[in-house]
Design an enzyme around this catalytic site. Structure first.
Site, PDB file in Angstrom:
ATOM      1  N   HIS A 255      19.996   4.643  11.776  1.00 53.22           N
ATOM      2  CA  HIS A 255      20.474   5.217  13.040  1.00 53.22           C
ATOM      3  C   HIS A 255      19.291   5.596  13.936  1.00 53.22           C
ATOM      4  CE1 HIS A 255      24.704   5.342  12.208  1.00 53.22           C
ATOM      5  NE2 HIS A 255      24.615   6.211  11.209  1.00 53.22           N
TER       6      HIS A 255
ATOM      7  N   HIS B 203      20.388   5.116   5.464  1.00 52.35           N
ATOM      8  CA  HIS B 203      21.498   5.086   6.421  1.00 52.35           C
ATOM      9  C   HIS B 203      21.099   5.834   7.700  1.00 52.35           C
ATOM     10  CE1 HIS B 203      25.940   5.468   7.410  1.00 52.35           C
ATOM     11  NE2 HIS B 203      25.426   6.443   8.159  1.00 52.35           N
ATOM     12  N   GLU B 204      20.578   7.049   7.535  1.00 51.33           N
ATOM     13  CA  GLU B 204      20.203   7.857   8.691  1.00 51.33           C
ATOM     14  C   GLU B 204      18.945   7.318   9.374  1.00 51.33           C
ATOM     15  OE1 GLU B 204      22.363   9.714   9.720  1.00 51.33           O
ATOM     16  OE2 GLU B 204      23.580   9.912   7.915  1.00 51.33           O
TER      17      GLU B 204
END
Length: 256
Positions: free
Chosen positions: A62, A58-59
């Protein structure tokens, strides 16, 4: 190009992440084979480790999107190595999301990577950087539910099936909750570039509390019931039954 955007070490996969993957694989094998005397223990380790893997992805999404959008500093910060120890807040990044799962079976990633937004030009790029994280959870959910909607569960041990169903629940809730337009969550980051400066200034003081506000709100029966009814409906549409999820949740909480 700058050194920050070209150093190979900035993009090398961290041994920490490899270790988390190894725990996921071993615990998954133990769940599949029924090796442990208490089946809930490997289910707990498998789901928790896989959940942390999804937090890292998820990170990473980003950071990777930010890199291609203009923020070349993410590499030097270690965000491209998938190492959760490099994140801005270890408590928000790993500890709280795992506690949320243990306490309420809710997948809710926390804030982790610091993006230098001043380096990114264009509102669409800012929105895409914010959307990249929950879109990764949606992709993870599709992978977890694929055996269900493809009817490919013949021969799959029941405990592994239940664990996969519960992991799918976490990914679906993570994707939906993160897309809420609440300050501090990715959904607000998607719409923020399109808001006026006045609205941004008014909302900014509430951003640090958005995550906890959503979690607290979900403890209210009037909110919790309809929310999980919606999640159950989505999972049923993907072939995952309420029974599969319920057994997975029970196995995960082996101490209860």
């Amino acid at each position: 190009m700058t050194i920050a955007s070209t150093r190979r070490g900035d993009r090398r996969v961290s041994p920490v992440f490899v270790g988390i993957l190894a725990v996921t694989a071993v615990a998954g094998w133990a769940t599949w084979t029924g090796w442990a005397a208490r089946p809930g223990v490997p289910v707990f380790l498998f789901v928790t480790a896989a959940w942390i893997v999804s937090l890292c992805l998820h990170e990473y999404a980003h950071a990777r999107t930010a890199l291609h959008s203009g923020d070349i500093t993410v590499g030097a910060k270690g965000y491209l190595t998938l190492n959760p120890l490099k994140y801005t807040h270890a408590l928000l990044s790993i500890v709280l999301p795992v506690l949320f799962v243990i306490m309420g079976g809710i997948g809710l990633p926390g804030g982790a990577v610091f993006i230098e937004r001043g380096r990114i030009r264009g509102r669409w790029r800012h929105s895409l950087v914010s959307a990249a994280g929950p879109l990764t959870n949606a992709l993870f959910a599709a992978v977890c539910t694929a055996p269900f909607w493809l009817h490919a569960l013949d021969g799959v041990p029941s405990d592994f099936r239940f664990a996969l169903a519960f992991l799918a629940l976490l990914q679906v809730t993570a994707a939906i909750l993160n897309f809420l337009p609440v300050p501090g969550l990715d959904g607000y980051g998607v719409i923020e570039p399109w808001l006026s400066s006045k609205v941004k200034r008014q909302v900014q003081p509430f951003a640090p509390f958005g995550l906890l506000f959503v979690f607290a709100l979900l403890w209210l029966p009037s909110v919790n019931g309809p929310f999980f009814d919606m999640i159950d409906a989505i999972l049923r549409g993907l072939g995952v039954s309420d029974t599969d999820v319920s057994f997975g949740w029970s196995l995960y909480r082996f101490w209860a």
